[in-house]
Design a protein around this motif. Structure first.
Motif, mmCIF file in Angstrom:
data_model
loop_
_atom_site.group_PDB
_atom_site.id
_atom_site.type_symbol
_atom_site.label_atom_id
_atom_site.label_comp_id
_atom_site.label_asym_id
_atom_site.label_seq_id
_atom_site.Cartn_x
_atom_site.Cartn_y
_atom_site.Cartn_z
ATOM 1 N N MET A 1 0.846 -1.202 0.000
ATOM 2 C CA MET A 1 0.000 0.000 0.000
ATOM 3 C C MET A 1 0.878 1.249 0.000
ATOM 4 S SD MET A 1 -2.920 -1.193 2.743
ATOM 5 C CE MET A 1 -3.883 0.301 2.548
ATOM 6 N N LYS A 2 0.479 2.231 -0.782
ATOM 7 C CA LYS A 2 1.229 3.477 -0.875
ATOM 8 C C LYS A 2 0.894 4.383 0.310
ATOM 9 C CE LYS A 2 3.045 2.702 -4.988
ATOM 10 N NZ LYS A 2 4.504 2.612 -5.229
ATOM 11 N N LYS A 3 1.921 5.093 0.786
ATOM 12 C CA LYS A 3 1.717 6.012 1.916
ATOM 13 C C LYS A 3 1.699 7.451 1.413
ATOM 14 C CE LYS A 3 4.120 5.603 5.768
ATOM 15 N NZ LYS A 3 5.252 5.735 6.728
ATOM 16 N N ILE A 4 0.662 8.188 1.832
ATOM 17 C CA ILE A 4 0.538 9.613 1.526
ATOM 18 C C ILE A 4 0.787 10.409 2.792
ATOM 19 C CG2 ILE A 4 -0.974 11.449 0.677
ATOM 20 C CD1 ILE A 4 -2.628 9.290 -0.708
ATOM 21 N N ALA A 5 1.718 11.353 2.736
ATOM 22 C CA ALA A 5 1.950 12.281 3.840
ATOM 23 C C ALA A 5 1.343 13.628 3.464
ATOM 24 C CB ALA A 5 3.442 12.428 4.107
ATOM 25 N N ILE A 6 0.462 14.129 4.316
ATOM 26 C CA ILE A 6 -0.189 15.421 4.072
ATOM 27 C C ILE A 6 0.429 16.445 5.012
ATOM 28 C CG2 ILE A 6 -2.360 16.692 4.124
ATOM 29 C CD1 ILE A 6 -3.805 14.098 3.495
ATOM 30 N N LEU A 7 1.165 17.390 4.453
ATOM 31 C CA LEU A 7 1.888 18.389 5.246
ATOM 32 C C LEU A 7 1.055 19.651 5.420
ATOM 33 C CD1 LEU A 7 4.573 19.255 6.630
ATOM 34 C CD2 LEU A 7 5.298 20.123 4.383
ATOM 35 N N LEU A 8 0.870 20.064 6.681
ATOM 36 C CA LEU A 8 0.122 21.273 7.021
ATOM 37 C C LEU A 8 0.772 21.961 8.220
ATOM 38 C CD1 LEU A 8 -3.534 19.878 6.902
ATOM 39 C CD2 LEU A 8 -2.627 21.637 5.371
ATOM 40 N N PRO A 9 0.551 23.267 8.387
ATOM 41 C CA PRO A 9 1.048 23.930 9.598
ATOM 42 C C PRO A 9 0.417 23.350 10.859
ATOM 43 C CG PRO A 9 0.507 25.554 7.922
ATOM 44 C CD PRO A 9 -0.019 24.236 7.437
ATOM 45 N N ASP A 10 -0.912 23.151 10.821
ATOM 46 C CA ASP A 10 -1.667 22.573 11.937
ATOM 47 C C ASP A 10 -3.032 22.175 11.402
ATOM 48 O OD1 ASP A 10 -3.282 24.961 11.894
ATOM 49 O OD2 ASP A 10 -1.761 25.953 13.113
ATOM 50 N N ASN A 77 10.581 8.278 7.399
ATOM 51 C CA ASN A 77 9.271 7.704 7.117
ATOM 52 C C ASN A 77 9.065 7.290 5.667
ATOM 53 O OD1 ASN A 77 9.027 9.586 9.574
ATOM 54 N ND2 ASN A 77 7.124 8.431 9.690
ATOM 55 N N LYS A 78 9.835 7.873 4.771
ATOM 56 C CA LYS A 78 9.816 7.485 3.354
ATOM 57 C C LYS A 78 8.404 7.413 2.751
ATOM 58 C CE LYS A 78 14.119 4.823 3.555
ATOM 59 N NZ LYS A 78 14.484 5.280 4.924
ATOM 60 N N PRO A 79 7.664 8.491 2.775
ATOM 61 C CA PRO A 79 6.331 8.463 2.147
ATOM 62 C C PRO A 79 6.458 8.321 0.630
ATOM 63 C CG PRO A 79 6.928 10.713 2.707
ATOM 64 C CD PRO A 79 7.996 9.841 3.297
ATOM 65 N N ASP A 80 5.503 7.639 0.045
ATOM 66 C CA ASP A 80 5.485 7.512 -1.414
ATOM 67 C C ASP A 80 5.042 8.814 -2.076
ATOM 68 O OD1 ASP A 80 5.985 4.500 -1.798
ATOM 69 O OD2 ASP A 80 4.357 4.557 -0.318
ATOM 70 N N ILE A 81 4.147 9.511 -1.372
ATOM 71 C CA ILE A 81 3.583 10.759 -1.906
ATOM 72 C C ILE A 81 3.575 11.805 -0.797
ATOM 73 C CG2 ILE A 81 1.504 11.853 -2.868
ATOM 74 C CD1 ILE A 81 0.800 8.811 -3.693
ATOM 75 N N LEU A 82 4.007 13.011 -1.124
ATOM 76 C CA LEU A 82 3.922 14.134 -0.189
ATOM 77 C C LEU A 82 2.981 15.160 -0.792
ATOM 78 C CD1 LEU A 82 4.911 15.533 2.421
ATOM 79 C CD2 LEU A 82 6.744 16.573 1.054
ATOM 80 N N LEU A 83 1.870 15.412 -0.091
ATOM 81 C CA LEU A 83 0.866 16.376 -0.543
ATOM 82 C C LEU A 83 0.980 17.631 0.316
ATOM 83 C CD1 LEU A 83 -1.611 17.194 -2.199
ATOM 84 C CD2 LEU A 83 -3.031 15.868 -0.620
ATOM 85 N N VAL A 84 1.311 18.737 -0.315
ATOM 86 C CA VAL A 84 1.589 19.983 0.403
ATOM 87 C C VAL A 84 0.747 21.102 -0.176
ATOM 88 C CG1 VAL A 84 3.379 21.544 1.231
ATOM 89 C CG2 VAL A 84 3.976 19.198 0.617
ATOM 90 N N GLY A 85 0.138 21.898 0.686
ATOM 91 C CA GLY A 85 -0.636 23.039 0.234
ATOM 92 C C GLY A 85 -0.213 24.308 0.942
ATOM 93 N N MET A 86 -0.292 25.417 0.236
ATOM 94 C CA MET A 86 -0.094 26.759 0.779
ATOM 95 C C MET A 86 1.371 27.187 0.810
ATOM 96 S SD MET A 86 -2.874 26.868 3.908
ATOM 97 C CE MET A 86 -2.105 25.492 4.781
#
Length: 368
Positions: A1-10, A77-86
């Motif tokens: 399974m692919k891992k998605i990391a969602i990066l946010l300030p909070d 953590n080696k995420p497969d996908i990094l989703l970043v906004g802003m």
């Protein structure tokens, strides 16, 4: 399974944060592992995220500290996908992911009009004009939440417009559930004493243009028995309260403050009004349409005209024009509306559709 990391300030109760939780739930349904990676683990939506996902706190107090914290996370953590906004998170992630985690697919999204937002200083705009095209080019995919936002990215940075994918923000399609537990909110009790119920939602800040809506209400009440509730909190509360007092509108306008869920109010409203000076998309318009509530909105950059299809699904008025807004409110309240058509338009913003569009970008083979 692919891992998605969602990066946010909070995980404060903001539009971007709510969108990310909606998307995360859809990604999980499609067999992705989702982690929320937060600079600080705080905010009104943190509890909701913790109930379904792993939350990683980077312990970052200042944005510059992300230069050290994000590489540590990526390497460990080696995420497969990094989703970043802003921005500036998007820009920082483009550079750091390229250096420290080339195997991680980087998806960046912008949610505001970069040319208009006052949060972008002149120095930042000059920086983006000089280097933005090269920074964004390091991402596997660049996403904008509206055509207007996409245009602003391209115009400001010089990044090819064809390189930017537009994916509209999703809106919950199961949120409009009336509270039937017998509790009567004091705000709703106040609101119920009028023939017409108007609602506006947003932080009490300059962007939302509530001073224009308040002025418009002075004209509206000359023709109709109407009351306005504004859901939201912010630094302009004192100024807006003073304006309401000076216009003698205390019996017609209530600044009800932040509510975790606005949906009970939307279900009871006769009209939703967006008075913003600028937007990235204007998610609350879509929420109103989902409830079948008619809309009056400023034709600001960017988003409202796209959602309302140039005025087909709601009235558009000039930015900052309180008289035009008042006339549109009066006309809309007196008109008969096709609620089924409004709800049908909102289906284009369902979470499953937006998530599907994002997942297509996850599978894109472009290399940085």
């Amino acid at each position: 399974m692919k891992k998605i990391a969602i990066l946010l300030p909070d995980l404060r109760s903001g539009g971007v944060e709510r969108v990310r939780i909606l998307l995360a739930k859809e990604f999980s349904k499609n067999d992705y592992i989702v982690e929320f990676v937060l600079l600080k683990a705080k905010g009104e939506l943190l509890k909701e995220a913790l109930s379904d996902f792993v939350v990683v706190e980077l312990g970052v107090n200042r944005i510059r500290e992300l230069v050290f914290a994000l590489p540590r996370y990526l390497i460990k953590n080696k995420p497969d996908i990094l989703l970043v906004g802003m921005w500036p998170l998007t820009g920082i992630a483009c550079i750091l992911t390229t250096i420290f985690s080339k195997k991680t697919k980087l998806i960046v999204s912008e949610h505001v009009n970069l040319e208009l937002s006052p949060t972008f200083t002149r120095i930042e705009k000059k920086f983006l004009a000089q280097f933005g095209r090269f920074i964004y080019a390091k991402a596997n995919s660049v996403i904008a939440v509206s055509e207007g936002v996409a245009d602003s990215i391209s115009t400001l940075t010089g990044l090819s417009r064809e390189r930017i994918k537009v994916i509209y923000n999703p809106v919950r399609n199961d949120s409009f559930i009336v509270n039937n537990d017998g509790f009567v909110d004091p705000g709703q009790a106040w609101w119920n004493g009028s023939n017409y119920k108007i609602i506006a939602v947003g932080s009490l800040k300059k962007q939302k243009g509530f001073e224009v809506l308040i002025s418009a209400m002075k004209v509206v009440i000359l023709s109709l028995d109407a009351k306005l509730i504004i859901l939201g909190e912010g630094e302009l509360r004192g100024d807006l309260e003073a304006q309401i007092d000076s216009l003698e509108l205390k019996n017609n306008i209530c600044l009800l403050g932040y509510k975790e869920s606005p949906y009970d109010y939307l279900n009871k409203a006769n009209l939703f009004v967006l008075s913003s000076h600028w937007e990235g998309l204007g998610n609350v318009i879509t929420e109103a349409l989902t409830a079948g509530v008619p809309v009056v909105a400023t034709n600001c950059k960017s988003g409202p005209s796209e959602i309302l299809c140039g005025g087909r699904y709601g009235k558009l008025v000039p930015v900052g024009d309180s008289l035009s807004m008042a006339n549109a409110i009066i006309e809309s309240l007196k008109s008969v509306h096709d609620t089924a058509a409004l709800k049908m338009r909102a289906r284009a913003f369902e979470p499953s559709y937006a998530a599907e569009e994002y997942m297509r970008e996850f599978k894109w083979k472009n290399s940085r």
